[in-house]
Design a protein around this motif. Sequence first.
Motif, PDB file in Angstrom:
ATOM      1  N   PHE A   1       0.831  -1.198   0.000  1.00  0.00           N
ATOM      2  CA  PHE A   1       0.000   0.000   0.000  1.00  0.00           C
ATOM      3  C   PHE A   1       0.871   1.255   0.000  1.00  0.00           C
ATOM      4  O   PHE A   1       0.624   2.199  -0.763  1.00  0.00           O
ATOM      5  CB  PHE A   1      -0.911  -0.011   1.228  1.00  0.00           C
ATOM      6  N   LEU A   2       1.896   1.255   0.853  1.00  0.00           N
ATOM      7  CA  LEU A   2       2.809   2.405   0.903  1.00  0.00           C
ATOM      8  C   LEU A   2       3.563   2.560  -0.412  1.00  0.00           C
ATOM      9  O   LEU A   2       3.779   3.685  -0.899  1.00  0.00           O
ATOM     10  CB  LEU A   2       3.791   2.247   2.068  1.00  0.00           C
ATOM     11  N   PHE A   3       3.970   1.418  -0.986  1.00  0.00           N
ATOM     12  CA  PHE A   3       4.657   1.437  -2.283  1.00  0.00           C
ATOM     13  C   PHE A   3       3.743   2.038  -3.347  1.00  0.00           C
ATOM     14  O   PHE A   3       4.174   2.857  -4.179  1.00  0.00           O
ATOM     15  CB  PHE A   3       5.074   0.016  -2.654  1.00  0.00           C
ATOM     16  N   ALA A   4       2.468   1.643  -3.317  1.00  0.00           N
ATOM     17  CA  ALA A   4       1.509   2.156  -4.297  1.00  0.00           C
ATOM     18  C   ALA A   4       1.299   3.655  -4.123  1.00  0.00           C
ATOM     19  O   ALA A   4       1.150   4.389  -5.105  1.00  0.00           O
ATOM     20  CB  ALA A   4       0.180   1.411  -4.165  1.00  0.00           C
ATOM     21  N   LEU A   5       1.288   4.124  -2.881  1.00  0.00           N
ATOM     22  CA  LEU A   5       1.112   5.551  -2.627  1.00  0.00           C
ATOM     23  C   LEU A   5       2.258   6.361  -3.213  1.00  0.00           C
ATOM     24  O   LEU A   5       2.052   7.482  -3.707  1.00  0.00           O
ATOM     25  CB  LEU A   5       0.991   5.826  -1.123  1.00  0.00           C
ATOM     26  N   THR A   6       3.481   5.806  -3.146  1.00  0.00           N
ATOM     27  CA  THR A   6       4.616   6.527  -3.733  1.00  0.00           C
ATOM     28  C   THR A   6       4.478   6.607  -5.250  1.00  0.00           C
ATOM     29  O   THR A   6       4.932   7.576  -5.868  1.00  0.00           O
ATOM     30  CB  THR A   6       5.963   5.849  -3.388  1.00  0.00           C
ATOM     31  N   MET A   7       3.843   5.599  -5.844  1.00  0.00           N
ATOM     32  CA  MET A   7       3.608   5.634  -7.284  1.00  0.00           C
ATOM     33  C   MET A   7       2.581   6.701  -7.647  1.00  0.00           C
ATOM     34  O   MET A   7       2.646   7.309  -8.727  1.00  0.00           O
ATOM     35  CB  MET A   7       3.135   4.261  -7.778  1.00  0.00           C
TER      36      MET A   7
END
Length: 204
Positions: free
Chosen positions: A81-87
């Motif tokens: 989820f955090l990785f997706a937010l950075t995207m």
Amino acid sequence: MTELISTFIFLFAVIDPIGSVPVFIAVTDGLSEKEKRITAFKAVLVSFGVLQFFIIAGELILDAIEVPLPAFQIAGGIVLFLFALTMIFGDSKPDEEIKSVKDPSEIAIYPMAMPSIASPGAMLAVVLLTKNSEYSIFEQVQSSLVMVSVLAVVLLLLLLSTKVQKLIGSAGASIISRVMGLILTAVAADNIITGIKESFGFII
């Protein structure tokens, strides 16, 4: 067939083949066409090795350190989820990974193979898609083959990177990367919910 398509879309979003194209173009600038092809094949081959390792040994490693899969699923879902937010909100994938280039002689491995193609999110995804308690050997082989098909798309796009870049441009790659990030947030939320249900025995 529906499950295979769903798996393909999931892995396509996590691996983000289109987002890897601008990274590849930037880090191979100045190389000959032959060197670019060698770099593309090497990057995809290394990525396959890394992801296949996690398919085979990921759950075994968790069992060895006595971490239940639902706990890993919750933690992994949060990381995803955090990785997706950075995207979505941070630097786009191309911008962020181009900045990380330091040693041109090793670009096939870093940043192309890791973290551009075989990203932490992709490693988590292949473990979740091949859980021994949930999927048969046949289904795990199917997921592995789907992963190979996504990597084949990556290789094709890298080999056609110059034409793809002209077609979509840097802005297009950035937009697609953010859309993939939005899809991943939904996948991550589903992983967290599923992990919580399996941990506490909830039935929803």
